[in-house]
Enzyme design. Structure first.
Site, PDB file in Angstrom:
ATOM      1  N   CYS A 177       3.476  -7.365 -10.540  1.00  0.00           N
ATOM      2  CA  CYS A 177       3.982  -6.652  -9.364  1.00  0.00           C
ATOM      3  C   CYS A 177       4.621  -7.582  -8.338  1.00  0.00           C
ATOM      4  O   CYS A 177       5.023  -7.143  -7.262  1.00  0.00           O
ATOM      5  CB  CYS A 177       2.858  -5.831  -8.746  1.00  0.00           C
ATOM      6  SG  CYS A 177       2.214  -4.609  -9.911  1.00  0.00           S
ATOM      7  N   HIS A 213       1.472  -6.114   0.738  1.00  0.00           N
ATOM      8  CA  HIS A 213       1.456  -5.668  -0.649  1.00  0.00           C
ATOM      9  C   HIS A 213       0.420  -4.566  -0.864  1.00  0.00           C
ATOM     10  O   HIS A 213       0.549  -3.775  -1.807  1.00  0.00           O
ATOM     11  CB  HIS A 213       1.128  -6.843  -1.575  1.00  0.00           C
ATOM     12  CG  HIS A 213       0.966  -6.455  -3.006  1.00  0.00           C
ATOM     13  ND1 HIS A 213       2.047  -6.111  -3.806  1.00  0.00           N
ATOM     14  CD2 HIS A 213      -0.139  -6.327  -3.794  1.00  0.00           C
ATOM     15  CE1 HIS A 213       1.606  -5.807  -5.025  1.00  0.00           C
ATOM     16  NE2 HIS A 213       0.287  -5.914  -5.043  1.00  0.00           N
ATOM     17  N   HIS A 267       3.091   2.827  -5.612  1.00  0.00           N
ATOM     18  CA  HIS A 267       3.279   1.471  -6.120  1.00  0.00           C
ATOM     19  C   HIS A 267       4.336   1.471  -7.217  1.00  0.00           C
ATOM     20  O   HIS A 267       4.088   1.927  -8.335  1.00  0.00           O
ATOM     21  CB  HIS A 267       1.950   0.938  -6.661  1.00  0.00           C
ATOM     22  CG  HIS A 267       1.956  -0.532  -6.943  1.00  0.00           C
ATOM     23  ND1 HIS A 267       3.105  -1.295  -6.939  1.00  0.00           N
ATOM     24  CD2 HIS A 267       0.940  -1.393  -7.234  1.00  0.00           C
ATOM     25  CE1 HIS A 267       2.798  -2.543  -7.216  1.00  0.00           C
ATOM     26  NE2 HIS A 267       1.492  -2.628  -7.403  1.00  0.00           N
TER      27      HIS A 267
END
Length: 412
Positions: A164, A302, A338
């Site tokens: 990610c 994040h 996400h």
């Protein structure tokens, strides 16, 4: 005498997010805290909250081409063309052999493989019915390669697998290749097609890390005491990167200058993050940018809505920005979920307009702030108006202990 590195700027943005297919609409919805996370019913898995993109899939290539290619490639082609249009840049302004395409991916190929296994299950698993398109669809460079075929780019293309952190990693790669003068312009960004994969949802559920809520728009709730995991989203964002002097010579609008970046590794665990390495990654990015913590106006976190992940990042921010009273903190995943390989670049894109409107978009869905996540100047529910915004720091961290940080600055 030390040679000054070329300055690299962002001049175009093309995106597809779960709530918008262009930057203007995307920014408006982020400022308003409008989430369009929905519920999907996935084959073999069942119902789950997810972020699905709606965009004109045949705007830049025909339905037949999309069918032969991949969902990731479709997203990539759309966003690359939109980025060029946004930059008001004809593809032949630069030699096509001097354009690089760098695409960040968390994973690629699982959707195609799962689809093929399902298809041959209808024929008693006879592999004669397995598509001959499978290999080119599942190679890691596929989305970047689909961009080059669509635009006739003959320069280098490849995908960057960085979990990610991949979106940020692709921007870093683009900056480095342009500073090395390997290319004269770069299309760099990230893609996620994860919502098509049974395996992604099943794995997060097995880990106890899949977000849930009666209203899917409330399923992603970073920092909240009741958070229970990630909302999987698809998405994409591609940037046009140019050297400053080239952008100025053609009179380009400049969104931001990329002034700092860093990547490092936790070297500890497959899934558990580590705040000390995250702190070091932010420190290195600041050092390369020639900035101090108090120089940063916005930190886009994040934070994914997992307990340990949120806490570790907040520890890292607290370690470094505890004495930075004018640094404000937000989160984009609370609104769009996400987007995996596209997360970093989509989240940065949503904050870039702050250089013009001086607003910090809010995080949403935090009704009861976890005391271990409490930080000064967290922005919830409503935008925060600042006198000026000159710097943005963007965090993206990923599995197997990979960390990335990008710092952008307003060009004056």
């Amino acid at each position: 005498m030390e040679t000054q590195l070329p300055r690299i700027v962002i001049t175009g943005v093309g995106l597809a997010a779960p709530n918008a297919d262009n930057l203007k609409t995307y920014r408006e919805k982020l400022l308003a805290g409008i989430s369009e996370i929905t519920e999907i019913d996935l084959r073999y898995f069942g119902k789950a909250p997810a972020g699905i993109c709606t965009f004109p899939e045949t705007k830049y290539r025909k339905k037949k081409e999309n069918k032969r290619g991949t969902r990731a490639g479709c997203l990539a082609v759309y966003c690359a063309n939109e980025a060029l249009a946004d930059a008001e840049l004809a593809i032949d302004h630069y030699k096509r052999s001097r354009i690089g395409v760098y695409v960040g991916l968390t994973e690629h190929g699982t959707v195609e493989t799962e689809n093929e296994v399902y298809n041959i299950s209808k024929y008693d698993y006879n592999v004669d019915y397995w598509t001959h398109h499978h290999n080119p669809r599942t190679v890691l460079n596929n989305p970047a390669g689909e961009i080059t075929m669509n635009l006739g780019i003959t320069g280098p293309h490849y995908s960057i697998g960085a979990a990610c952190a991949a979106g940020n990693a692709s921007l870093i790669q683009g900056v480095q290749m342009m500073r090395l003068k390997e290319v004269d312009m770069a299309l760099a960004g990230g893609i996620s097609e994860s919502t098509g994969s049974f395996g992604i949802f099943a794995s997060f559920q097995a880990q106890g890390a899949l977000g849930s809520a009666q209203d899917p728009r409330e399923a992603c709730r970073p920092f909240d005491t009741s958070r229970d995991g990630i909302v999987v989203s698809e998405g994409a964002c591609i940037y046009v990167l140019e050297r400053l002097e080239s952008a100025l010579a053609r009179g380009a609008r400049i969104y931001a200058e990329i002034v700092g970046y860093a990547m490092n590794s936790d070297a500890r665990d497959y899934v558990l993050p580590f705040h000390e390495r995250q702190t070091e990654c932010m420190e290195l990015a600041l050092e390369r940018a020639g900035l101090q913590p108090e120089d940063i106006d916005i930190i886009n976190t994040h934070a994914t809505g997992t307990k340990q992940g949120d806490i570790e990042e907040c520890k890292a921010i607290r370690n470094l920005f505890g004495d930075a009273p004018n640094t404000y903190i937000n989160n984009t995943k609370s609104i769009i979920g996400h987007a995996m390989g596209a997360a970093g670049v989509l989240e940065l894109a949503g904050n870039l307009p702050a250089f013009d409107d001086n607003l910090v978009h809010p995080s949403i869905n935090c009704q009861n702030l976890d005391p271990e996540c409490e930080l000064d100047n967290m922005v919830f529910d409503k935008p925060k108006q600042l006198k000026s915004v000159n710097t943005i720091l963007n965090n993206s961290f990923g599995m197997v202990g990979i960390n990335s940080v990008i710092i952008v600055k307003k060009y004056k």
